[in-house]
Scaffold this active site. Sequence first.
Site, short mmCIF file in Angstrom:
data_model
loop_
_atom_site.label_atom_id
_atom_site.label_comp_id
_atom_site.label_asym_id
_atom_site.label_seq_id
_atom_site.Cartn_x
_atom_site.Cartn_y
_atom_site.Cartn_z
N HIS A 21 0.83 -1.22 0.00
CA HIS A 21 0.00 0.00 0.00
C HIS A 21 0.86 1.27 0.00
O HIS A 21 0.66 2.17 -0.83
CB HIS A 21 -0.91 0.00 1.23
CG HIS A 21 -1.82 1.17 1.31
ND1 HIS A 21 -3.09 1.16 0.77
CD2 HIS A 21 -1.65 2.41 1.86
CE1 HIS A 21 -3.66 2.34 0.97
NE2 HIS A 21 -2.81 3.11 1.64
N GLU A 22 1.82 1.31 0.91
CA GLU A 22 2.66 2.51 1.01
C GLU A 22 3.58 2.66 -0.19
O GLU A 22 3.90 3.78 -0.59
CB GLU A 22 3.48 2.47 2.31
CG GLU A 22 2.65 2.50 3.58
CD GLU A 22 1.71 3.70 3.65
OE1 GLU A 22 2.05 4.76 3.08
OE2 GLU A 22 0.64 3.58 4.26
N HIS A 25 1.83 4.67 -2.82
CA HIS A 25 1.96 6.12 -2.60
C HIS A 25 3.37 6.60 -2.97
O HIS A 25 3.54 7.63 -3.62
CB HIS A 25 1.70 6.45 -1.13
CG HIS A 25 0.29 6.25 -0.69
ND1 HIS A 25 -0.80 6.74 -1.37
CD2 HIS A 25 -0.23 5.61 0.41
CE1 HIS A 25 -1.92 6.43 -0.74
NE2 HIS A 25 -1.59 5.73 0.34
#
Length: 443
Positions: A21-22, A25
Amino acid sequence: MSFLWSLGSFIIAIAVLVSVHEYGHFWAARKCGIKVHRFSIGFGKVIWKRIDKYGTEFAVSMIPLGGYVKMLDGRNEVVPAEQKSQAFDSKSVLQRSFVIIAGPLANFIFAIFAYWVIYLYGMPTVKPVIESITPNSIAAQAHIEPNTQILTIDGEETQDWETINMLLATKMGEPNVEISLSPFNSNIEQQRTLNLTNWTFDPEKESAFEALGIMPMRPKIEMVLSKVVQNSPAEKAGLQIGDKILKENLTALPWQDFIKQVEQGESFSIKVERNGETFDKVLTPVRNQNGKWFVGVSPALTKLADEYRTELKYGILESLQKGIEKTGQLSLLTLKILGKLLTGDLSLNNLSGPISIAKGAGASANIGLVYFLSFMALISVNLGIMNLFPLPVLDGGHLVFLTMEAVKGKPVSERVQSICYRIGAALLLSLTVFALFNDFLRL
């Protein structure tokens, strides 16, 4: 040992999914020319770190229950004039939206990849053959019969019970759900219609198909003991492997009835057959390390015939297609369930927290790597969707603010955002505490 196994599996799953997920980003920020100060897996004290050539610190922190990407941002720090073009807040609404949505998008991509690997490797499963139909159930009213195999639901192929469970759950409230079946090992197709207008079910207690009265073909449990745990109440009572547990009338005691007696936590008598002789024994349950009542025995299972077993395995491109379809089904199911929770059709008692996730991680990892990967794909989809929820502290909330900025032509005021963040944080904390409370009730 089971606690440590579940904890270890949980940490691995969370670490991988948070990293994915990170990284979404992080990757999008780099593509948009945004300077990233830190990429951290976990919160709290840093226990490991490394700095790359761009000055980004990659860190692993003490508490492995999340993670974050810290970007250069003029709203939180003084940005040198020469770096203003690299600040997050200096980028266009479209670029900032791309950075925000890239995290959840990475979770969906991971789920597709995980299912692609699963279908390439092959996943053993049981054919969706019906063993029995519960009298007066919705399935009985639709004239669905035993010993038939479910082929499709509203035109979507159903090769295993997991797919059937997901599809039926997404049909909750629909008046006409078309099911195609055929007698097992027959080419004759039958069409049946389920009316699910007023149907609801509790996913914590039963599957969607069982709630409709459809009982799957599964291995038979015999009340012949295949395992007696050392130093357990059963061993102390003198039970042995091969003993047969009977009712008072000397017929076999169903396993579920035996479990219900154990769960009462009180001493109870049983009849035991061994080498043609029958005698009485008294069992006194004790609590195991998970706090549940147990006596320390396992029953024998009659292996399911090979004709009822299959393996979901495909080629490279078809596996990718199946992965996309499965991820889509999971996403739709998650949205449907969220909708039912918001409307009150499903109780909030169905919310699960980290303890339930840890137990699921441990159980799936114990079965095998393929099942653990499938579990991670499921959690990844849920993580992606939940982060898109329009709550200010989540990615979805950031997207709402950016949409308002695009419409108004100027950012939402810092004061309004601050108030919204506090409300969002309070709501999220309340949901987390409630989910944890549900977890403890299930222990």
